[in-house]
Design a protein around this motif. Sequence first.
Motif, mmCIF file in Angstrom:
data_model
loop_
_atom_site.group_PDB
_atom_site.id
_atom_site.type_symbol
_atom_site.label_atom_id
_atom_site.label_comp_id
_atom_site.label_asym_id
_atom_site.label_seq_id
_atom_site.Cartn_x
_atom_site.Cartn_y
_atom_site.Cartn_z
ATOM 1 N N TYR A 1 0.840 -1.210 0.000
ATOM 2 C CA TYR A 1 0.000 0.000 0.000
ATOM 3 C C TYR A 1 0.874 1.259 0.000
ATOM 4 N N ARG A 2 1.924 1.224 0.804
ATOM 5 C CA ARG A 2 2.810 2.403 0.853
ATOM 6 C C ARG A 2 3.576 2.540 -0.457
ATOM 7 N N ASP A 3 4.111 1.424 -0.968
ATOM 8 C CA ASP A 3 4.939 1.497 -2.180
ATOM 9 C C ASP A 3 4.122 1.845 -3.420
ATOM 10 N N SER A 4 2.837 1.508 -3.394
ATOM 11 C CA SER A 4 2.007 1.775 -4.569
ATOM 12 C C SER A 4 1.720 3.266 -4.755
ATOM 13 N N GLY A 5 1.893 4.048 -3.690
ATOM 14 C CA GLY A 5 1.605 5.473 -3.764
ATOM 15 C C GLY A 5 0.149 5.812 -3.545
ATOM 16 N N GLU A 6 -0.695 4.826 -3.299
ATOM 17 C CA GLU A 6 -2.119 5.084 -3.108
ATOM 18 C C GLU A 6 -2.363 5.925 -1.861
ATOM 19 N N ALA A 7 -1.560 5.705 -0.836
ATOM 20 C CA ALA A 7 -1.746 6.490 0.389
ATOM 21 C C ALA A 7 -1.472 7.968 0.133
#
Length: 367
Positions: free
Chosen positions: A270-276
Amino acid sequence: MSIERRHQVFVSSTYEDLREERHEVIQALLELDCIPAGMELFPATNEDQWSLIKRVIDECDYYIIIVGGRYGSIGPQGISYTEQEYRYALDTGKPIIAFLHKTPANITAGKTESNAESKVLLEQFRSLAQQKMCKYWETSAELGSVVSRSLVRLIKTHPMPGWVRADKAADSLAAEEVLRLRKVIDDLKEKLNKSLIELPEGVSNLAQGDEDFPVTFEFNCDKDYEPWTFTRTIKISWNEIFEDAGSLMLDGISDNKFKEILNKIVETDYRDSGEADNDEHLKGFVNLRNFTIYWRDEQTIKFQLKALALIEYHSELSKWKLTPHGSSVLVKLRAIPKGYFDNNDEADVTSEVSACNEIGELETSKI
């Protein structure tokens, strides 16, 4: 281990006219370490004569018949006892060699048939014997030599069980049986190992590999010093899940550890995907923490990996461990292909190593 065998050979012929010939044949058989069997060797017995003959023929490995100038006494079946023996050996499938006198006209009158009917029957019998393997002889000495050569060849082309000394049979047969069973065990082990690492039947219809699975989770964060809880869903491929979780299952992990790993996988992705960072609802929120996968999705992941034969639960250890198939799949996922670092820039490599380290912190933090 080679086992010494002796073959029993039934010698059939008329008797009085072929005494000398039978002696030569029996001598030849003894020199070949064979066991001769014939009517002159039978002990006195109360058993019906024909029943005894059949039993002895059945026990023999090979059957040879010598045909000279006489047909022999005719029995109740209208044929001679010699022909009756021959036909019985023929019917039972016994390996047979017939030895026919080469020139019956040269046989002395005292050793030939005087009865016209018997002469006809003798010719018919010779014709019958010539339909199978047959050899010809002129003298008794020649007959012994022909029998030796012919029987050696027959034993090679039609091997039979023979007889074995009881004291040698047990050890030899036991050794043969051990070798046979060892080969069976090795073959079964090979098949078992092959089946364990191959894709099990029925798995091809299940979601797997690079196919994504939507994982729902929740996490806490703060805004203006107040705690908030958010629920989100992220898609993660089955290979990603197994690659990260499976690498920590070499020695087995508990249910709680499995959940911790899944929570960390969700957080990292979730953090690496940039969605946050791009989520408008999270603007101003800080300290994202306590990532927790939904219970239903946690169970789905466990049993999907189990259904894919990648992991299995050992109840006696209360741990999830890799299956042989799972270990094989994991090696393919985690092994670095040749030239990998030549085709990936330093940033990509650093990012991947960092992600692996974050998952591994679950293990090192307990030390």
